[in-house]
Design a protein around this motif. Structure first.
Motif, PDB file in Angstrom:
ATOM      1  N   LEU A 176       0.938  -1.214  -0.371  1.00 28.91           N
ATOM      2  CA  LEU A 176       0.355   0.000  -0.431  1.00 28.91           C
ATOM      3  C   LEU A 176       0.483   1.473  -0.137  1.00 28.91           C
ATOM      4  CD1 LEU A 176      -2.754  -1.155   2.481  1.00 28.91           C
ATOM      5  CD2 LEU A 176      -3.365  -0.883  -0.122  1.00 28.91           C
ATOM      6  N   PHE A 177       1.645   1.631   0.623  1.00 23.27           N
ATOM      7  CA  PHE A 177       3.232   2.791   1.086  1.00 23.27           C
ATOM      8  C   PHE A 177       3.321   2.630  -0.006  1.00 23.27           C
ATOM      9  CE2 PHE A 177       1.449   2.541   5.473  1.00 23.27           C
ATOM     10  CZ  PHE A 177       1.293   3.920   5.627  1.00 23.27           C
ATOM     11  N   GLY A 178       4.219   1.969  -0.649  1.00 26.47           N
ATOM     12  CA  GLY A 178       4.675   1.627  -2.262  1.00 26.47           C
ATOM     13  C   GLY A 178       4.012   2.420  -2.908  1.00 26.47           C
ATOM     14  N   MET A 179       2.838   1.333  -3.563  1.00 25.24           N
ATOM     15  CA  MET A 179       1.767   2.427  -4.183  1.00 25.24           C
ATOM     16  C   MET A 179       1.554   3.376  -4.196  1.00 25.24           C
ATOM     17  SD  MET A 179      -0.288  -1.413  -5.579  1.00 25.24           S
ATOM     18  CE  MET A 179      -0.945   0.004  -6.216  1.00 25.24           C
ATOM     19  N   LEU A 180       1.554   4.486  -2.602  1.00 24.76           N
ATOM     20  CA  LEU A 180       1.279   5.116  -2.549  1.00 24.76           C
ATOM     21  C   LEU A 180       2.484   6.638  -3.028  1.00 24.76           C
ATOM     22  CD1 LEU A 180      -0.841   7.385  -1.086  1.00 24.76           C
ATOM     23  CD2 LEU A 180       0.300   7.050   0.641  1.00 24.76           C
ATOM     24  N   LYS A 181       3.575   5.978  -2.734  1.00 20.83           N
ATOM     25  CA  LYS A 181       4.836   6.950  -2.822  1.00 20.83           C
ATOM     26  C   LYS A 181       5.118   7.040  -4.119  1.00 20.83           C
ATOM     27  CE  LYS A 181       9.438   6.829  -1.320  1.00 20.83           C
ATOM     28  NZ  LYS A 181      10.731   6.639  -0.749  1.00 20.83           N
ATOM     29  N   LEU A 182       4.700   5.904  -5.234  1.00 21.41           N
ATOM     30  CA  LEU A 182       5.270   5.845  -6.717  1.00 21.41           C
ATOM     31  C   LEU A 182       3.180   5.963  -7.301  1.00 21.41           C
ATOM     32  CD1 LEU A 182       5.678   1.721  -6.870  1.00 21.41           C
ATOM     33  CD2 LEU A 182       7.421   4.296  -7.307  1.00 21.41           C
ATOM     34  N   THR A 194      -1.759   0.414  11.971  1.00 23.55           N
ATOM     35  CA  THR A 194      -0.476  -0.624  11.337  1.00 23.55           C
ATOM     36  C   THR A 194       0.352   0.851  10.592  1.00 23.55           C
ATOM     37  OG1 THR A 194      -2.321  -1.610  11.696  1.00 23.55           O
ATOM     38  CG2 THR A 194      -0.986  -1.761   9.331  1.00 23.55           C
ATOM     39  N   ALA A 195      -0.487   1.863  10.280  1.00 21.76           N
ATOM     40  CA  ALA A 195      -0.049   2.341   9.370  1.00 21.76           C
ATOM     41  C   ALA A 195       1.326   3.731  10.499  1.00 21.76           C
ATOM     42  CB  ALA A 195      -0.363   4.104   9.484  1.00 21.76           C
ATOM     43  N   LEU A 196       0.842   3.669  12.257  1.00 18.13           N
ATOM     44  CA  LEU A 196       1.871   4.097  12.812  1.00 18.13           C
ATOM     45  C   LEU A 196       3.235   2.947  13.314  1.00 18.13           C
ATOM     46  CD1 LEU A 196       3.344   6.043  14.999  1.00 18.13           C
ATOM     47  CD2 LEU A 196       2.281   4.951  16.157  1.00 18.13           C
ATOM     48  N   ASP A 197       2.654   1.795  12.876  1.00 16.18           N
ATOM     49  CA  ASP A 197       4.008   0.885  12.634  1.00 16.18           C
ATOM     50  C   ASP A 197       5.611   1.515  11.580  1.00 16.18           C
ATOM     51  OD1 ASP A 197       5.524  -1.032  13.992  1.00 16.18           O
ATOM     52  OD2 ASP A 197       4.406  -2.752  12.831  1.00 16.18           O
ATOM     53  N   PHE A 198       4.189   1.137  10.729  1.00 15.72           N
ATOM     54  CA  PHE A 198       5.516   0.356   9.854  1.00 15.72           C
ATOM     55  C   PHE A 198       5.716   1.996   9.595  1.00 15.72           C
ATOM     56  CE2 PHE A 198       6.022   1.766   5.016  1.00 15.72           C
ATOM     57  CZ  PHE A 198       6.392  -0.021   4.551  1.00 15.72           C
ATOM     58  N   LEU A 199       5.409   3.143  10.065  1.00  5.95           N
ATOM     59  CA  LEU A 199       5.829   4.794   8.820  1.00  5.95           C
ATOM     60  C   LEU A 199       7.242   4.354  10.251  1.00  5.95           C
ATOM     61  CD1 LEU A 199       3.159   7.124   8.228  1.00  5.95           C
ATOM     62  CD2 LEU A 199       4.889   6.326   7.204  1.00  5.95           C
ATOM     63  N   ASN A 200       7.023   4.921  11.670  1.00  4.86           N
ATOM     64  CA  ASN A 200       7.981   3.847  12.427  1.00  4.86           C
ATOM     65  C   ASN A 200       9.312   3.361  12.171  1.00  4.86           C
ATOM     66  OD1 ASN A 200       7.110   5.849  13.970  1.00  4.86           O
ATOM     67  ND2 ASN A 200       6.203   5.042  15.050  1.00  4.86           N
ATOM     68  N   ASN A 202       9.859   2.829   9.005  1.00  5.68           N
ATOM     69  CA  ASN A 202      10.628   2.887   7.454  1.00  5.68           C
ATOM     70  C   ASN A 202      11.006   4.309   7.297  1.00  5.68           C
ATOM     71  OD1 ASN A 202      10.065   0.026   6.278  1.00  5.68           O
ATOM     72  ND2 ASN A 202       8.398  -0.013   7.449  1.00  5.68           N
ATOM     73  N   ASP A 203      11.379   4.718   6.174  1.00  4.66           N
ATOM     74  CA  ASP A 203      11.774   6.295   5.623  1.00  4.66           C
ATOM     75  C   ASP A 203      10.334   6.272   4.861  1.00  4.66           C
ATOM     76  OD1 ASP A 203      12.719   8.461   5.431  1.00  4.66           O
ATOM     77  OD2 ASP A 203      14.466   7.420   3.872  1.00  4.66           O
ATOM     78  N   TYR A 204       9.634   7.049   5.035  1.00  3.82           N
ATOM     79  CA  TYR A 204       8.293   7.660   4.208  1.00  3.82           C
ATOM     80  C   TYR A 204       8.049   8.988   5.054  1.00  3.82           C
ATOM     81  CZ  TYR A 204       7.221   3.478   1.902  1.00  3.82           C
ATOM     82  OH  TYR A 204       7.307   2.500   0.512  1.00  3.82           O
ATOM     83  N   PRO A 205       9.055   9.484   4.500  1.00  2.00           N
ATOM     84  CA  PRO A 205       8.812  11.417   5.081  1.00  2.00           C
ATOM     85  C   PRO A 205       7.608  12.355   4.924  1.00  2.00           C
ATOM     86  CG  PRO A 205      10.788  11.689   3.958  1.00  2.00           C
ATOM     87  CD  PRO A 205      10.698  10.213   4.313  1.00  2.00           C
TER      88      PRO A 205
END
Length: 259
Positions: A176-182, A194-200, A202-205
């Protein structure tokens, strides 16, 4: 006629038998093979160590009642299929909807959901790229040329579709976050924990949460209807124990999931 002594003996025997039946009971519970921090940790078929706050709570409740538990981890849609077909006795943590109520038994009081017996309350939010607009007023999302991403089989999919939002479902949070970044998705709809765990981790500033929440929901341990009908005392005792233990168990165990 049955004399009073015999009546007492029968009552004591039934009580003793019921207690032994409950104590020797083993139930099978299914939950998602995708991590949902901090309530379900790890991904895959194995129970993680530590397992997540929902499992901590269920383990504590079952231990107090002397009930054995066997956990099964499955893809989200298969969890529901197994519950519906009776391949498992119960499943967690699930929100309520009318479709699930056809085959799942929830804690109720006077015909309404008993939120005091919930395992957790979680919120779904949109996440987007900081430099990209998203017109969301808490009720309506202005249509874009791109779809909104969500986890495959999760309840938020139905909620978004009810609001006429085009949804693209994927299996994992990283997808999900990869497709958003792209920029293949206009936004993604993810539980806040779930989002908090992932963003903490991984590098998605460039990703930000959009206020207000899409929806907040209570989540429950539910039982298959046939199982609940066959074991009404057991399921009610489990729900009662979850309700009385929840706050203390979550407070005592939360430190295990904070770096």
């Amino acid at each position: 006629m049955i004399n009073n002594g015999l009546k007492l003996w029968v009552a004591l025997s039934v009580s003793l038998f019921s207690g032994l039946s409950l104590a020797s009971q083993t139930i099978i519970l299914a939950y998602s093979d995708t991590q949902s921090y901090p309530f379900q940790m790890g991904s895959g078929r194995d129970v993680a160590d530590p397992p997540g706050l929902s499992i901590d709570l269920i383990n504590k409740s079952m231990s107090e009642l002397g009930i054995n538990v066997r956990y099964v981890r499955l893809p989200g849609k298969r969890v529901l299929q197994y519950l519906k077909t009776g391949k498992v006795d119960g499943a967690f943590i699930l929100s309520h909807n009318a479709q699930r109520e056809k085959y799942a038994s929830y804690p109720m009081v006077e015909g309404k959901l008993d939120s005091t017996k919930r395992v957790a309350t979680l919120g779904y939010y949109f996440y987007k790229l900081k430099n990209k607009p998203l017109d969301w007023d808490g009720e309506n999302l202005t249509q874009t040329n791109k779809q909104v991403g969500a986890h495959l089989g999760f309840s938020i999919v139905r909620e978004l579709e009810k609001r006429k939002v085009k949804v693209y479902e994927v299996k994992t949070t990283s997808q999900l976050f990869g497709m958003l970044k792209l920029q293949r998705l206009a936004a993604i709809a993810v539980q806040d924990s779930t989002a908090l765990d992932f963003l903490n981790s991984n590098d998605y500033p460039d990703v930000e949460q959009v206020q207000p929440a899409i929806i907040t929901k209570d989540y429950y341990l539910v039982f298959g209807q046939k199982f609940a009908e066959s074991h009404p005392n057991l399921v009610n005792q489990v729900w009662d124990t979850i309700g009385s233990s929840r706050d203390s168990v979550l407070s005592e165990n939360r430190h295990k999931y904070v770096d």
